[in-house]
Design an enzyme around this catalytic site. Sequence first.
Site, PDB file in Angstrom:
ATOM      1  CE  LYS A 100      -7.235   1.468   4.012  1.00  0.00           C
ATOM      2  NZ  LYS A 100      -5.931   1.877   4.596  1.00  0.00           N
ATOM      3  CB  CYS A 105      -4.310  -1.489   4.638  1.00  0.00           C
ATOM      4  SG  CYS A 105      -3.298  -1.505   6.151  1.00  0.00           S
ATOM      5  CD  GLU A 148      -2.516   1.189   2.760  1.00  0.00           C
ATOM      6  OE1 GLU A 148      -3.522   1.901   2.882  1.00  0.00           O
ATOM      7  OE2 GLU A 148      -2.072   0.458   3.686  1.00  0.00           O
TER       8      GLU A 148
END
Length: 286
Positions: free
Chosen positions: A121, A153, A46
Amino acid sequence: MRVLSVAAIQTKSVPYDVEATWQRFARQAECAKNLGPEVDVIVAPELLLSAPGEFLQPDPDADTRSAAPIPSDLTTRITGLARRLGVWLVPGSLLEEDNGRTYNTAIAVSPEGEIVARYRKVFPWRPFETTTPGDSFITFDIPGKGRVGLAICFDGSFPEVSRQLAWLGAEVIIQPTLTTTRDREMEVVMSRANAFVNQVFVVNVNGADPSGVGESVIVDPEGTIMQRARGGEEILYGVLDLDRVTQAREYGTFGINKPWSQLKDQRGILSYPMYGGATFQPPEWS
């Protein structure tokens, strides 16, 4: 067999230096392909190409240093690299600017150099991450192989993300990550759990020390860790037999558990108050 060969590069940026970070990653990707010429997909951590600063050091330019619309000069470089190496490329995530907002965005690029998927995200790590949340779930198809879903994540801590991606037909979830804290062990637990309950492969690649704490994992559809990195820079080469996903869903995880079949059989019996009383709608592939 529908084999998907993945090279997950657990690496780090050159702090604060976007250009040097790009050059370093491009060389690493080339080396990964040379070491594994049959590799289909190369994955990175990321925000790698945003060149985040050193851990526990002030970085006031973190959200603006590399932020740009998609497409941009950076994505042109990324698509060119994918085309030159002849691989699918998920180069971690990028800081995407759009209408005055900044998103933490993962892209998937085909070997022909086309951006085939863009995922923002959904669950930024609050309150530390200030990017705008995305509002959709994204999958893409690799012809002749199977379907891949994207997560980033902290998304892994919300079971709804992996369940929705699997419902959309994902057989592999690629999850670029940048974790610097000791809860990494629980992220590994969630990677295993998300793989097990959805019967998918999970490729969770974290940043290397000192940018992150490493411990990247590749998990199979039964929740078993196929490969696990240590803290430093390394490449996990995973050969994923996507027919194992079909097998697990048809015959059950470990030949026993068939959650998708049971959800389908019991649809309409149970409503979910937290989702406004919705009932389960079986996926088309079930």
